[in-house]
Every structure is written in structure tokens, then in C-alpha cells.
Write a protein that holds these residues in place. Sequence first.
Motif, PDB file in Angstrom:
ATOM      1  N   TYR A  96       0.970  -1.189   0.127  1.00  0.00           N
ATOM      2  CA  TYR A  96      -0.100  -0.047   0.072  1.00  0.00           C
ATOM      3  C   TYR A  96       0.876   1.297   0.062  1.00  0.00           C
ATOM      4  O   TYR A  96       1.944   1.478   0.897  1.00  0.00           O
ATOM      5  CB  TYR A  96      -0.638   0.165   1.422  1.00  0.00           C
ATOM      6  CG  TYR A  96      -1.953   1.094   1.250  1.00  0.00           C
ATOM      7  CD1 TYR A  96      -3.069   0.952   0.249  1.00  0.00           C
ATOM      8  CD2 TYR A  96      -1.859   2.177   1.964  1.00  0.00           C
ATOM      9  CE1 TYR A  96      -4.171   2.128   0.232  1.00  0.00           C
ATOM     10  CE2 TYR A  96      -3.005   3.088   2.167  1.00  0.00           C
ATOM     11  CZ  TYR A  96      -3.947   2.974   1.280  1.00  0.00           C
ATOM     12  OH  TYR A  96      -5.017   3.900   1.357  1.00  0.00           O
ATOM     13  N   ASN A  97       0.623   2.333  -0.817  1.00  0.00           N
ATOM     14  CA  ASN A  97       1.323   3.460  -0.929  1.00  0.00           C
ATOM     15  C   ASN A  97       0.328   4.601  -0.196  1.00  0.00           C
ATOM     16  O   ASN A  97      -0.612   4.895  -0.770  1.00  0.00           O
ATOM     17  CB  ASN A  97       1.576   3.953  -2.437  1.00  0.00           C
ATOM     18  CG  ASN A  97       2.566   3.239  -2.919  1.00  0.00           C
ATOM     19  OD1 ASN A  97       3.579   2.886  -2.161  1.00  0.00           O
ATOM     20  ND2 ASN A  97       2.473   2.795  -4.156  1.00  0.00           N
ATOM     21  N   ALA A  98       0.569   4.778   1.114  1.00  0.00           N
ATOM     22  CA  ALA A  98      -0.202   5.916   1.881  1.00  0.00           C
ATOM     23  C   ALA A  98      -0.064   7.248   1.397  1.00  0.00           C
ATOM     24  O   ALA A  98       1.101   7.575   1.214  1.00  0.00           O
ATOM     25  CB  ALA A  98       0.177   5.498   3.320  1.00  0.00           C
ATOM     26  N   ARG A  99      -1.094   7.999   1.850  1.00  0.00           N
ATOM     27  CA  ARG A  99      -0.969   9.585   1.516  1.00  0.00           C
ATOM     28  C   ARG A  99      -0.166  10.257   2.440  1.00  0.00           C
ATOM     29  O   ARG A  99       0.553  11.116   2.334  1.00  0.00           O
ATOM     30  CB  ARG A  99      -2.465  10.181   1.595  1.00  0.00           C
ATOM     31  CG  ARG A  99      -3.068   9.932   0.202  1.00  0.00           C
ATOM     32  CD  ARG A  99      -4.446  10.693   0.505  1.00  0.00           C
ATOM     33  NE  ARG A  99      -5.112  10.144   1.673  1.00  0.00           N
ATOM     34  CZ  ARG A  99      -6.195  10.161   1.803  1.00  0.00           C
ATOM     35  NH1 ARG A  99      -7.295  10.867   1.163  1.00  0.00           N
ATOM     36  NH2 ARG A  99      -7.193   9.636   2.824  1.00  0.00           N
ATOM     37  N   ASP A 100       0.000   9.654   3.896  1.00  0.00           N
ATOM     38  CA  ASP A 100       0.568  10.178   4.962  1.00  0.00           C
ATOM     39  C   ASP A 100       1.229   9.088   5.777  1.00  0.00           C
ATOM     40  O   ASP A 100       0.536   7.719   5.774  1.00  0.00           O
ATOM     41  CB  ASP A 100       0.066  11.385   5.411  1.00  0.00           C
ATOM     42  CG  ASP A 100      -1.414  10.916   6.096  1.00  0.00           C
ATOM     43  OD1 ASP A 100      -1.752   9.954   6.444  1.00  0.00           O
ATOM     44  OD2 ASP A 100      -2.219  11.850   6.201  1.00  0.00           O
ATOM     45  N   LEU A 101       1.650   9.329   7.043  1.00  0.00           N
ATOM     46  CA  LEU A 101       2.180   8.572   7.952  1.00  0.00           C
ATOM     47  C   LEU A 101       0.973   7.900   8.616  1.00  0.00           C
ATOM     48  O   LEU A 101       1.258   6.669   9.095  1.00  0.00           O
ATOM     49  CB  LEU A 101       3.202   9.074   9.020  1.00  0.00           C
ATOM     50  CG  LEU A 101       4.053   8.155   9.699  1.00  0.00           C
ATOM     51  CD1 LEU A 101       4.765   7.154   8.863  1.00  0.00           C
ATOM     52  CD2 LEU A 101       5.054   9.026  10.435  1.00  0.00           C
ATOM     53  N   THR A 102       0.269   8.603   9.027  1.00  0.00           N
ATOM     54  CA  THR A 102      -1.006   8.229  10.058  1.00  0.00           C
ATOM     55  C   THR A 102      -1.611   7.314   9.268  1.00  0.00           C
ATOM     56  O   THR A 102      -1.912   6.132   9.547  1.00  0.00           O
ATOM     57  CB  THR A 102      -1.793   9.345  10.192  1.00  0.00           C
ATOM     58  OG1 THR A 102      -1.215  10.343  10.773  1.00  0.00           O
ATOM     59  CG2 THR A 102      -3.026   9.097  11.045  1.00  0.00           C
ATOM     60  N   GLU A 103      -2.159   7.387   7.897  1.00  0.00           N
ATOM     61  CA  GLU A 103      -2.853   6.348   7.085  1.00  0.00           C
ATOM     62  C   GLU A 103      -2.078   5.092   7.056  1.00  0.00           C
ATOM     63  O   GLU A 103      -2.625   3.911   6.958  1.00  0.00           O
ATOM     64  CB  GLU A 103      -3.094   6.903   5.578  1.00  0.00           C
ATOM     65  CG  GLU A 103      -3.972   5.914   4.891  1.00  0.00           C
ATOM     66  CD  GLU A 103      -4.057   6.381   3.246  1.00  0.00           C
ATOM     67  OE1 GLU A 103      -5.492   6.102   2.883  1.00  0.00           O
ATOM     68  OE2 GLU A 103      -3.247   7.107   2.978  1.00  0.00           O
ATOM     69  N   ALA A 104      -0.671   5.208   6.789  1.00  0.00           N
ATOM     70  CA  ALA A 104       0.247   3.850   6.653  1.00  0.00           C
ATOM     71  C   ALA A 104       0.058   3.156   7.993  1.00  0.00           C
ATOM     72  O   ALA A 104      -0.084   2.000   8.045  1.00  0.00           O
ATOM     73  CB  ALA A 104       1.627   4.325   6.403  1.00  0.00           C
ATOM     74  N   HIS A 105       0.112   3.895   9.261  1.00  0.00           N
ATOM     75  CA  HIS A 105       0.199   2.882  10.392  1.00  0.00           C
ATOM     76  C   HIS A 105      -1.370   2.420  10.537  1.00  0.00           C
ATOM     77  O   HIS A 105      -1.423   1.213  11.163  1.00  0.00           O
ATOM     78  CB  HIS A 105       0.547   3.918  11.458  1.00  0.00           C
ATOM     79  CG  HIS A 105       1.947   4.194  11.599  1.00  0.00           C
ATOM     80  ND1 HIS A 105       2.801   2.842  12.265  1.00  0.00           N
ATOM     81  CD2 HIS A 105       2.779   5.094  11.490  1.00  0.00           C
ATOM     82  CE1 HIS A 105       3.911   3.290  12.127  1.00  0.00           C
ATOM     83  NE2 HIS A 105       4.011   4.633  11.645  1.00  0.00           N
ATOM     84  N   ILE A 106      -2.483   3.020  10.134  1.00  0.00           N
ATOM     85  CA  ILE A 106      -3.552   2.531  10.381  1.00  0.00           C
ATOM     86  C   ILE A 106      -3.792   1.210   9.408  1.00  0.00           C
ATOM     87  O   ILE A 106      -4.133   0.221   9.801  1.00  0.00           O
ATOM     88  CB  ILE A 106      -4.607   3.569   9.703  1.00  0.00           C
ATOM     89  CG1 ILE A 106      -4.873   4.629  10.615  1.00  0.00           C
ATOM     90  CG2 ILE A 106      -6.167   2.763   9.372  1.00  0.00           C
ATOM     91  CD1 ILE A 106      -5.758   5.886  10.217  1.00  0.00           C
TER      92      ILE A 106
END
Length: 106
Positions: free
Chosen positions: A5-15
Motif C-alpha cells: 500500500y502507498n499511503a498519503r501520509d504516515l498516519t494512514e500508513a500506520h492505520i
Amino acid sequence: MQIAYNARDLTEAHIIAGLLGAHGISAHVGGHYLQGGLGEIGAAGFTNVQVDEDDYLEARRLIAEYEGAATEDGRSVPPVNDAGEFYARWFLLLLLAVAVGFVLTL
């Protein structure tokens, strides 16, 4: 490891990593140190979630379920419009125009 997954930001990546971890898939979030590369502007697109190759297909299935969170009648929820990213791009464009104008006056 493969990027699941390529996340928009760090928070989304951790979710996403937490979602995968809750289903027994070990996930690694990359791009922590790239977030501050633009100072206080919210840098986007630098983070990704990586999983082992054996877990890749199951991780993609879980992520697809997460992205297409269905409503009660089965229709997909439309994606959220990220106004912050829109304004950040215009700010960077304005900053570039000012820099070019400054260089041309020299």
C-alpha cells in the motif's frame, strides 16, 4: 518484502499496518524520515506499507476491503476529498513562481 500500500501520509500508513497486524500479517511502515523533507508542509506520498511476499495477496485483499468500505445498501463510499493536499500543491506552485520571479530580477 513487497509494497502492499502507498499511503498519503504516515498516519494512514500506520492505520493500514494496524489493520494488517490485527489479521496476523506482519507489516512494516517505510518513509518515516522523508515526512519532514518539506518542513512544516504536510508531505504526502512518501510512505508505504510493506509485507512479506507470502502475505501479499491476503494483505491486498484486506486493503481492498478497507478502501471499499460498503454502506448498508452495498454501494461504495465515495473517497474523501483531501483539501489539504490541494492547498499544499497550490502553495508550492506559488512558492516556485516567487522563486522564479526572484531569480529573473537578478
